[in-house]
Design a protein around this motif. Structure first.
Motif, mmCIF file in Angstrom:
data_model
loop_
_atom_site.group_PDB
_atom_site.id
_atom_site.type_symbol
_atom_site.label_atom_id
_atom_site.label_comp_id
_atom_site.label_asym_id
_atom_site.label_seq_id
_atom_site.Cartn_x
_atom_site.Cartn_y
_atom_site.Cartn_z
ATOM 1 N N ASP A 4 -3.076 4.956 -6.229
ATOM 2 C CA ASP A 4 -3.428 4.951 -7.635
ATOM 3 C C ASP A 4 -2.572 3.990 -8.452
ATOM 4 N N GLY A 5 -1.942 3.025 -7.783
ATOM 5 C CA GLY A 5 -1.111 2.069 -8.488
ATOM 6 C C GLY A 5 0.249 2.597 -8.885
ATOM 7 N N SER A 6 0.689 3.660 -8.230
ATOM 8 C CA SER A 6 1.972 4.281 -8.570
ATOM 9 C C SER A 6 3.141 3.483 -8.010
ATOM 10 N N PRO A 7 4.356 3.701 -8.540
ATOM 11 C CA PRO A 7 5.543 3.048 -7.975
ATOM 12 C C PRO A 7 5.737 3.418 -6.504
ATOM 13 N N GLN A 8 6.338 2.513 -5.753
ATOM 14 C CA GLN A 8 6.647 2.752 -4.348
ATOM 15 C C GLN A 8 8.052 2.249 -4.050
ATOM 16 N N GLU A 9 8.832 3.071 -3.372
ATOM 17 C CA GLU A 9 10.143 2.618 -2.940
ATOM 18 C C GLU A 9 9.990 1.564 -1.851
ATOM 19 N N TYR A 10 11.071 0.855 -1.555
ATOM 20 C CA TYR A 10 11.038 -0.173 -0.517
ATOM 21 C C TYR A 10 11.360 0.397 0.868
ATOM 22 N N ILE A 11 12.305 1.307 0.938
ATOM 23 C CA ILE A 11 12.774 1.846 2.217
ATOM 24 C C ILE A 11 12.686 3.366 2.148
ATOM 25 N N LYS A 12 12.118 3.982 3.177
ATOM 26 C CA LYS A 12 11.988 5.440 3.206
ATOM 27 C C LYS A 12 12.401 5.951 4.582
ATOM 28 N N ILE A 13 13.464 6.733 4.607
ATOM 29 C CA ILE A 13 13.944 7.358 5.830
ATOM 30 C C ILE A 13 13.619 8.846 5.733
ATOM 31 N N ARG A 14 12.796 9.347 6.654
ATOM 32 C CA ARG A 14 12.215 10.681 6.523
ATOM 33 C C ARG A 14 13.036 11.718 7.289
ATOM 34 N N VAL A 20 0.830 -1.193 0.000
ATOM 35 C CA VAL A 20 0.000 0.000 0.000
ATOM 36 C C VAL A 20 0.869 1.249 0.000
ATOM 37 N N SER A 21 2.043 1.142 0.552
ATOM 38 C CA SER A 21 3.005 2.243 0.533
ATOM 39 C C SER A 21 4.378 1.598 0.667
ATOM 40 N N HIS A 22 5.399 2.386 1.007
ATOM 41 C CA HIS A 22 6.731 1.791 1.128
ATOM 42 C C HIS A 22 6.760 0.792 2.283
ATOM 43 N N ALA A 23 7.756 -0.092 2.285
ATOM 44 C CA ALA A 23 7.756 -1.237 3.196
ATOM 45 C C ALA A 23 8.415 -0.931 4.543
ATOM 46 N N PHE A 24 9.679 -0.506 4.536
ATOM 47 C CA PHE A 24 10.410 -0.242 5.777
ATOM 48 C C PHE A 24 10.582 1.262 5.919
ATOM 49 N N PHE A 40 12.901 -7.850 -1.381
ATOM 50 C CA PHE A 40 11.752 -6.984 -1.638
ATOM 51 C C PHE A 40 11.248 -7.272 -3.049
ATOM 52 N N ARG A 41 9.945 -7.554 -3.196
ATOM 53 C CA ARG A 41 9.430 -8.064 -4.463
ATOM 54 C C ARG A 41 8.478 -7.137 -5.215
ATOM 55 N N TYR A 42 7.790 -6.236 -4.572
ATOM 56 C CA TYR A 42 6.744 -5.496 -5.268
ATOM 57 C C TYR A 42 7.318 -4.422 -6.180
ATOM 58 N N ASP A 43 6.452 -3.887 -7.018
ATOM 59 C CA ASP A 43 6.808 -2.799 -7.913
ATOM 60 C C ASP A 43 5.938 -1.586 -7.587
ATOM 61 N N ASN A 44 4.651 -1.654 -7.947
ATOM 62 C CA ASN A 44 3.725 -0.565 -7.684
ATOM 63 C C ASN A 44 2.823 -0.880 -6.493
ATOM 64 N N GLU A 45 2.241 0.170 -5.920
ATOM 65 C CA GLU A 45 1.266 -0.012 -4.856
ATOM 66 C C GLU A 45 -0.051 -0.529 -5.430
ATOM 67 N N VAL A 46 -0.910 -1.062 -4.537
ATOM 68 C CA VAL A 46 -2.242 -1.461 -4.968
ATOM 69 C C VAL A 46 -3.033 -0.216 -5.332
ATOM 70 N N ASP A 61 10.205 7.413 -5.359
ATOM 71 C CA ASP A 61 9.287 6.284 -5.453
ATOM 72 C C ASP A 61 9.722 5.232 -6.462
ATOM 73 N N ASP A 62 10.415 5.661 -7.504
ATOM 74 C CA ASP A 62 10.791 4.726 -8.561
ATOM 75 C C ASP A 62 12.011 3.880 -8.213
ATOM 76 N N TYR A 63 12.650 4.164 -7.086
ATOM 77 C CA TYR A 63 13.923 3.522 -6.771
ATOM 78 C C TYR A 63 13.818 2.690 -5.493
ATOM 79 N N ALA A 64 14.862 1.964 -5.191
ATOM 80 C CA ALA A 64 14.807 0.998 -4.097
ATOM 81 C C ALA A 64 14.672 1.664 -2.736
ATOM 82 N N TYR A 65 15.288 2.814 -2.559
ATOM 83 C CA TYR A 65 15.232 3.475 -1.255
ATOM 84 C C TYR A 65 15.327 4.979 -1.454
ATOM 85 N N THR A 66 14.902 5.715 -0.411
ATOM 86 C CA THR A 66 14.923 7.167 -0.499
ATOM 87 C C THR A 66 15.137 7.770 0.882
ATOM 88 N N GLN A 67 15.736 8.945 0.886
ATOM 89 C CA GLN A 67 15.839 9.749 2.089
ATOM 90 C C GLN A 67 15.227 11.109 1.755
#
Length: 578
Positions: free
Chosen positions: A341-351, A296-300, A326-332, A379-385
């Motif tokens: 809206d089915g958009s891409p989601q990163e796997y790890i997000k540090i805010r 539904v959103s990023h994982a970690f 980590f296996r998914y591509d886009n969110e539900v 969102d298009d990449y594996a992780y983000t800060q």
């Protein structure tokens, strides 16, 4: 660490200022009947299921492959009813084991904050002799309370149980504002624990946890101006999925403490699988986990402390994320929902910036690329800060990106050891997708995953497709290209990808990888190594030229294979509903 991806943090939109987690509750009023009308994506009919989607032949997710079971012979007290359970726990002392009969299905609706005392183990027999373990289920909302709550207790263990919350149908976005009573009444937690020690003295293992709107597991208590409860936990070998309410929806919600170890867990269809509250005492180590292909959103995650009304601009303390897959591509995709809206989601997000550091090592990011140099992800990449101009206190090394299987020391332990008699297995997470190659707004593509459980390399030769709905009569891609979502059939496999690009397929019908529509004869076949996964993409399903939304539509799929090693061949058939 080979690369520093080392802040300043802006406030983010969303429900970040949590309520008082120690508050008492009223009786809940929202029933499971309302939930049973909700599909896992958008609100179509879906029965309440007890199916566990975690891999059956892997220790990841627990179950039959788990070998640290508490057994019935260890029990101090054995129970099979709600009244027996409550009585046993209220009278239990340190060292006691309260065993719940594995065949029990206990309705806990209307209950909340059942205390598990210090030193007590609550256990059942998940994975023993094929059992799923005792099932505790709650069939209505809980007014933000938890089913089990251990307050100030230490040495607690919960093992071998099933806990089903009041909203097991999947992702939904309540109409009410997060602070309205209509939203709060839907808030629920499976297990909440906190005490005054940061030591790792609470254990939750080999459990199946789903349907909780706040969190399946909630640890510690928030300390934004109040009392600090930096609890430590060991959560491992659990199947944690379908905890997906908008604004909350956590598999594991870490409110405080940095002595958290989360390992060998299977995650799928959570809003966040692991969520950190962000205060300077907050951190975790996550290793050997699988995050499957629905999200539904990023994982970690690690939130920003200041955005949660804390007194510092900091994103937690120490975070160590390694050897996960980590296996998914886009969110539900939600129904007319601006967020999902089915958009891409990163796997790890540090805010923001961790007070110490965040390390990401030896992970397998199957559907995402490494962030480009000069960026801090997205969102298009594996992780983000977020809220930094360059990587700050962030480090990564030896990660793998893309579907090609890396060496065995990268990612979670592989599923598939040759013990599955079916050999080729349809894995969980079948999804209807609205590919971004078109603008019709319909989820007219279908994606599913196969696992090669043979000891040998496997070649996929044919895919047959039969919709239950006879009006779904065509599979047509409307493109002259060949590839994912631009061919009627595309299979992404680790040894060799393949595509069938034909002039449309009448349904029911079959696509032959050996002779259909691929210009390069050397790449007609999809080839999978032993233990690997292959992603299968079908696009697009139509009713006499009109794209069909495939959510809720049943398909029978057959995949034929052969093995070069011994010439054996076969066909595996399954029926699923995206």
């Amino acid at each position: 660490m080979s690369e520093e991806i080392s802040g300043k943090r802006k406030r983010e939109n969303g429900f970040l200022n949590r309520r008082d987690y120690l508050k008492a509750s009223a009786t809940a009023t929202v029933g499971v009947a309302a939930l049973a009308s909700m599909d896992e994506f958008v609100g179509k009919a879906a029965a309440v299921s007890t199916t566990d989607p975690s891999p059956s032949n892997s220790e990841v997710g627990g179950g039959s492959e788990y070998d640290n079971d508490v057994t019935r012979s260890d029990a101090t007290t054995t129970v099979s009813t709600k009244s027996g359970l409550k009585s046993a726990l209220s009278n239990a002392g340190s060292g006691d084991v309260v065993w719940v009969e594995s065949s029990a299905s206990i309705d806990m609706t209307g209950e909340a904050n059942i205390e598990i005392p210090s030193g007590v183990t609550l256990a059942s027999g998940r994975g023993i002799n094929g059992s799923q373990g005792a099932l505790f289920h709650v069939d209505s909302g809980m007014e933000s309370e938890a089913l089990f709550k251990s307050v100030y207790e230490k040495g607690v263990r919960v093992t071998g149980l099933q806990l089903r919350g009041p909203f097991p149908g999947g992702y939904f976005d309540p109409d009410a504002d997060p602070y309205d009573p209509g939203f709060v009444e839907k808030m629920s937690t499976g297990i909440q624990v906190y005490n005054t020690e940061s030591a790792r003295n609470v254990e939750i293992d080999n459990c199946h946890l789903w349907g909780w709107t706040v969190g399946a597991v909630r640890v510690g208590a928030n300390a934004n101006g109040g009392t600090s409860y930096p609890t430590g936990t060991h959560v491992h070998h659990c199947s944690i999925h379908t905890n997906a309410m908008e604004h909350l929806g956590y598999g594991i919600d870490l409110l405080n403490g940095d002595e958290h170890l989360i390992e060998y867990c299977y995650f799928d269809l959570n809003r966040h699988c692991i969520d950190g509250f962000g205060n300077p005492d907050n951190g975790y180590e996550a290793r050997y986990n699988i995050v499957d292909d629905r999200t539904v959103s990023h994982a970690f995650d690690m939130h920003n402390w200041e955005s949660n009304n804390g007194d510092r601009d900091v994103a937690g303390s120490t975070i160590n994320i390694h050897h996960n897959t980590f296996r998914y591509d886009n969110e539900v995709q939600g129904d007319s929902d601006e967020f999902r809206d089915g958009s891409p989601q990163e796997y790890i997000k540090i805010r923001g910036t961790p007070d110490n550091r965040c390390d990401m090592d030896n992970n397998w990011f199957q559907q995402k690329e490494k962030p480009p140099s000069g960026t801090t992800g997205g969102d298009d990449y594996a992780y983000t800060q977020t809220s930094v101009s360059s990587w700050t206190n962030m480090y990564e090394s030896n990660n793998a990106f893309g579907p090609e299987e890396p060496s065995s020391d990268i990612g979670a332990p592989r599923t598939g050891d040759g013990s599955n008699p079916n050999g080729l297995e349809y894995s969980s997470g079948t999804t209807a997708v609205d590919p971004d190659v078109d603008s019709n707004g319909e989820r007219s593509g279908v994606k599913f995953r196969l696992t090669n459980n043979f000891d040998e390399t496997l070649t996929l030769s044919e895919v047959s497709i039969s919709p239950s709905n006879s009006s779904i009569n065509e599979l047509v891609d409307h493109s002259y290209d060949a590839g994912r979502w631009v061919s009627e059939l595309y299979i992404g496999a680790d040894v060799q990808d393949s595509a069938c690009d034909v002039n449309g397929l009448s349904l029911p019908g079959s696509l032959h990888l050996t002779n259909d529509g691929h210009s390069n004869s050397d790449q007609r076949w999809a080839i999978m190594s032993s233990g690997s996964d292959a992603w299968v993409y079908l696009y697009q399903f139509e009713d006499d030229g009109t794209p069909v939304d495939m959510v809720g539509e049943t398909l029978e799929i057959s995949v034929s294979w052969y093995r070069d090693a011994d010439g054996a061949s076969g066909t595996e058939t399954t029926t699923f509903t995206p």
